[in-house]
Scaffold this motif. Sequence first.
Motif, short mmCIF file in Angstrom:
data_model
loop_
_atom_site.label_atom_id
_atom_site.label_comp_id
_atom_site.label_asym_id
_atom_site.label_seq_id
_atom_site.Cartn_x
_atom_site.Cartn_y
_atom_site.Cartn_z
N HIS A 140 0.87 -1.17 0.00
CA HIS A 140 0.00 0.00 0.00
C HIS A 140 0.90 1.22 0.00
CE1 HIS A 140 0.71 -0.15 4.39
NE2 HIS A 140 0.30 -1.40 4.34
N ASP A 141 0.32 2.40 0.16
CA ASP A 141 1.11 3.63 0.05
C ASP A 141 0.79 4.57 1.21
OD1 ASP A 141 3.17 4.61 -1.53
OD2 ASP A 141 1.88 5.85 -2.76
N THR A 142 0.70 4.01 2.40
CA THR A 142 0.37 4.81 3.58
C THR A 142 1.51 5.78 3.89
OG1 THR A 142 1.20 2.98 4.91
CG2 THR A 142 -1.17 3.20 4.72
N SER A 143 1.14 6.92 4.44
CA SER A 143 2.14 7.95 4.77
C SER A 143 2.85 7.63 6.07
CB SER A 143 1.46 9.31 4.86
OG SER A 143 0.40 9.29 5.80
N ILE A 144 2.08 7.42 7.12
CA ILE A 144 2.65 7.05 8.42
C ILE A 144 1.88 5.88 9.00
CG2 ILE A 144 3.69 9.27 9.02
CD1 ILE A 144 1.19 9.98 10.56
N TYR A 145 2.50 5.24 9.96
CA TYR A 145 1.98 4.01 10.56
C TYR A 145 1.95 4.23 12.06
CZ TYR A 145 2.58 -0.87 12.27
OH TYR A 145 2.49 -2.07 12.93
N SER A 146 0.78 4.11 12.65
CA SER A 146 0.64 4.35 14.08
C SER A 146 0.61 3.03 14.84
CB SER A 146 -0.65 5.13 14.35
OG SER A 146 -0.76 5.46 15.72
N LYS A 147 1.44 2.94 15.86
CA LYS A 147 1.53 1.72 16.67
C LYS A 147 1.84 2.09 18.11
CE LYS A 147 1.99 -2.87 17.10
NZ LYS A 147 0.89 -3.81 16.84
N ASP A 148 1.00 1.65 19.02
CA ASP A 148 1.22 1.89 20.45
C ASP A 148 1.42 3.37 20.76
OD1 ASP A 148 1.09 -0.88 20.86
OD2 ASP A 148 3.22 -1.12 20.50
N GLY A 149 0.67 4.20 20.08
CA GLY A 149 0.71 5.63 20.38
C GLY A 149 1.83 6.41 19.72
N ARG A 150 2.69 5.73 18.94
CA ARG A 150 3.77 6.42 18.23
C ARG A 150 3.57 6.27 16.73
NH1 ARG A 150 8.21 8.15 20.80
NH2 ARG A 150 9.53 7.80 18.99
N ARG A 151 4.19 7.18 15.97
CA ARG A 151 4.01 7.18 14.53
C ARG A 151 5.33 6.87 13.82
NH1 ARG A 151 0.31 12.59 14.55
NH2 ARG A 151 1.65 13.03 16.32
N TYR A 152 5.24 5.92 12.88
CA TYR A 152 6.41 5.42 12.17
C TYR A 152 6.22 5.65 10.67
CZ TYR A 152 7.10 2.89 16.58
OH TYR A 152 7.26 2.57 17.90
N PRO A 153 7.32 5.58 9.88
CA PRO A 153 7.17 5.71 8.43
C PRO A 153 6.25 4.63 7.88
CG PRO A 153 9.48 5.85 9.06
CD PRO A 153 8.73 5.40 10.28
N GLY A 154 5.26 5.03 7.09
CA GLY A 154 4.38 4.07 6.44
C GLY A 154 5.04 3.46 5.22
N VAL A 155 4.36 2.49 4.61
CA VAL A 155 4.92 1.84 3.43
C VAL A 155 5.18 2.86 2.33
CG1 VAL A 155 4.47 0.16 1.60
CG2 VAL A 155 3.92 -0.41 3.96
N GLY A 156 4.28 3.83 2.18
CA GLY A 156 4.48 4.85 1.15
C GLY A 156 5.77 5.63 1.35
N ALA A 157 6.05 5.98 2.61
CA ALA A 157 7.28 6.70 2.91
C ALA A 157 8.50 5.84 2.59
CB ALA A 157 7.29 7.13 4.38
N ILE A 158 8.42 4.57 2.92
CA ILE A 158 9.54 3.65 2.65
C ILE A 158 9.74 3.47 1.13
CG2 ILE A 158 10.35 1.27 2.89
CD1 ILE A 158 8.80 1.24 5.61
N MET A 159 8.62 3.33 0.41
CA MET A 159 8.73 3.14 -1.03
C MET A 159 9.32 4.37 -1.71
SD MET A 159 7.78 0.09 -1.08
CE MET A 159 8.01 -0.18 -2.83
N LYS A 160 8.98 5.54 -1.23
CA LYS A 160 9.55 6.76 -1.82
C LYS A 160 11.03 6.88 -1.51
CE LYS A 160 5.15 9.17 -2.10
NZ LYS A 160 4.40 7.90 -2.02
#
Length: 259
Positions: A140-160
């Motif tokens: 997918h092409d998500t911008s950020i990924y939220s887990k346990d209250g913190r935000r990480y690079p999403g798949v979209g950010a990694i792909m770019k």
Amino acid sequence: MNKAYFIDVQGTLIDDINKDPINGAIEFIDTLNEKNIPYVVITNNTKFKSEDFKKFLNDKGFNIKNYIDPFYILNTVTKEKTVAAFGADEFLKTMVDLGYILDYENPKELIVSIKKDYTNEDYASMIEIALKVNSIVGMHDTSIYSKDGRRYPGVGAIMKMIKFATNKDYKVVGKPSLGFFQSAKNIINVDFKDIMIVSDDMIGDLIGAQNLGMSSCLVLSGKIKSKEEILSTLDEKDKPNFICKDMGEVLNLLNKGEI
């Protein structure tokens, strides 16, 4: 009032920490069912088989009629079965269960999904493989990924990042790809202009949907915590039609006939 809805899951219907239903989420789906309003629950779930994740949502109390995730259309985006796949252990297991062969020495394709604890070594491996293969796929092409209250690079950010590092483009399976949205639209046979998408991902979901003519509602119950975080970064044409605290507020607007 819109004729149909696309509804995101993570951060929209269920929270990012306990995976419990968010305020108003179950009631919103129930209301759509009661009023016979067409909808599709659209998720970028890539950890579990489609039927297993839909059952998980049903067990949480959601009576979901129409559902789609990237696994539904994966074989339309990639024809290769020998792949170097990166993601959570659950994703890798599901890929094997679906008949894919994981090969990091001589893969035909690079496929990237989400994982909380990617390391620089993982990114280096992705880049090395991307330079060797002819096909690169983001689940997918998500911008950020939220887990346990913190935000990480999403798949979209990694792909770019991979694209910038290798000067090679990539294909996208899930949101916000045209193929994914078209597949969801075909389930309910409604034009994009008559669909409102509800999601917590402005960059990864809503802008792509808006570009196809859909109206949009951003909920602040997931990746984005306040409208101030995002509005100042958007061009006027990209701003959502509605911003709501959670699905409870979206339900109130639905009941008033305002969306």
